[in-house]
Write an enzyme that holds these catalytic residues in place. Structure first.
Site, PDB file in Angstrom:
ATOM      1  N   GLY A   9       0.786  -1.219   0.000  1.00  0.00           N
ATOM      2  CA  GLY A   9       0.000   0.000   0.000  1.00  0.00           C
ATOM      3  C   GLY A   9       0.822   1.276   0.000  1.00  0.00           C
ATOM      4  CE1 TYR A 145      -7.339   4.802  10.360  1.00  0.00           C
ATOM      5  CE2 TYR A 145      -8.916   6.465   9.640  1.00  0.00           C
ATOM      6  CZ  TYR A 145      -7.697   5.823   9.495  1.00  0.00           C
ATOM      7  OH  TYR A 145      -6.847   6.210   8.493  1.00  0.00           O
TER       8      TYR A 145
END
Length: 255
Positions: A9, A145
């Site tokens: 990623g 998050y």
């Protein structure tokens, strides 16, 4: 330089960008197989790169210590390891909050504590925290998050002040929706059902869930990596304590 979770990623794109700029890169991943695969791919992309690898799941203090022992010195540290995923606030147990905090926040705290003193002694270094537009635009379905990414902003700003005058800079980079491998996995079912390409599915997601986006699409990992490579460079010597957005204009502010 050490990018945490550089095996895939955005982390891999950062590793590739810095390797292409001449940095010696230490790739970290959660497993030896992931590290070996990333080193092979990076060597193929940047044949002249000098690469090493350390397998360590940096969500624990023990793994952070193992990385610091294996690679005691670094001029550049990129704290980009992170986990994410939607979950309703009322269904998120304590242990999930703790897991997100340990991986997304404490990994950067522990590794910065290990590597910053050496940078300060050399009077040069770069530390970068990968935050997120979710640090400012807290998603209601990923509050656990969002708070970790806000914490990364606080730590990076505070550390920049702590190392003031040493030639070391500390910054945060805030990506917006990015078509990384993890996001591709999240969008795979939608793309298959609709017959869309992955890029088209990403654009549809942005338009539905991040309608304030100015670019109207997901960024690529390479576009995020470009900002990180810059802020790690000699040219960024006067950039420190900053929150540098690569969010496509999602956060609707001129500041």
């Amino acid at each position: 330089m050490i990018p945490t979770n550089g095996a895939c990623g955005i982390g891999f794109a950062i590793a590739k960008g810095l390797a292409a700029s001449g940095a010696i890169v230490v790739l970290n991943g959660r497993s030896p197989a992931a590290v070996d695969k990333a080193i092979a791919a990076l060597k193929n992309a940047v044949p002249d790169a000098t690469l090493r690898g350390v397998a360590a799941d940096l969500g624990t203090a023990e793994a952070c210590a193992a990385l610091a022992k294996a690679e005691p010195h670094a001029d550049i540290l990129v704290n980009n390891i992170g986990i994410y995923g939607p979950q309703d606030f009322f269904e998120t147990p304590d242990e999930e909050w703790t897991r997100f905090f340990d991986v997304n926040v404490m990994s950067g705290v522990r590794l910065s504590r290990s590597y910053l003193p050496g940078m300060m002694r050399k009077n040069w270094g770069r530390v970068v925290f990968l935050s997120s537009e979710s640090a400012l635009n807290i998603p209601s379905d990923m509050i656990h998050y969002g708070f970790t990414k806000t914490a990364a902003l606080s730590i990076s700003r505070g550390l920049a002040k702590r190392v003031a005058g040493t030639g070391v800079t500390v910054n945060a980079v805030l990506p917006g929706p990015t078509l990384s491998e993890g996001v591709e996995a999240m969008l795979k079912d939608t793309a298959n059902k609709s017959g869309q390409s992955m890029a088209a599915a990403g654009t549809a997601f942005v338009r539905e869930h991040r309608p304030s986006s100015i670019i109207g699409r997901m960024a690529t990992p390479e576009e995020v990596a470009n900002m990180v490579v810059y802020v790690c460079s000699m040219q960024a010597s006067a950039t420190t304590g900053a929150a540098l957005r690569v969010d496509g204009g999602v956060v609707d502010t001129i500041a």
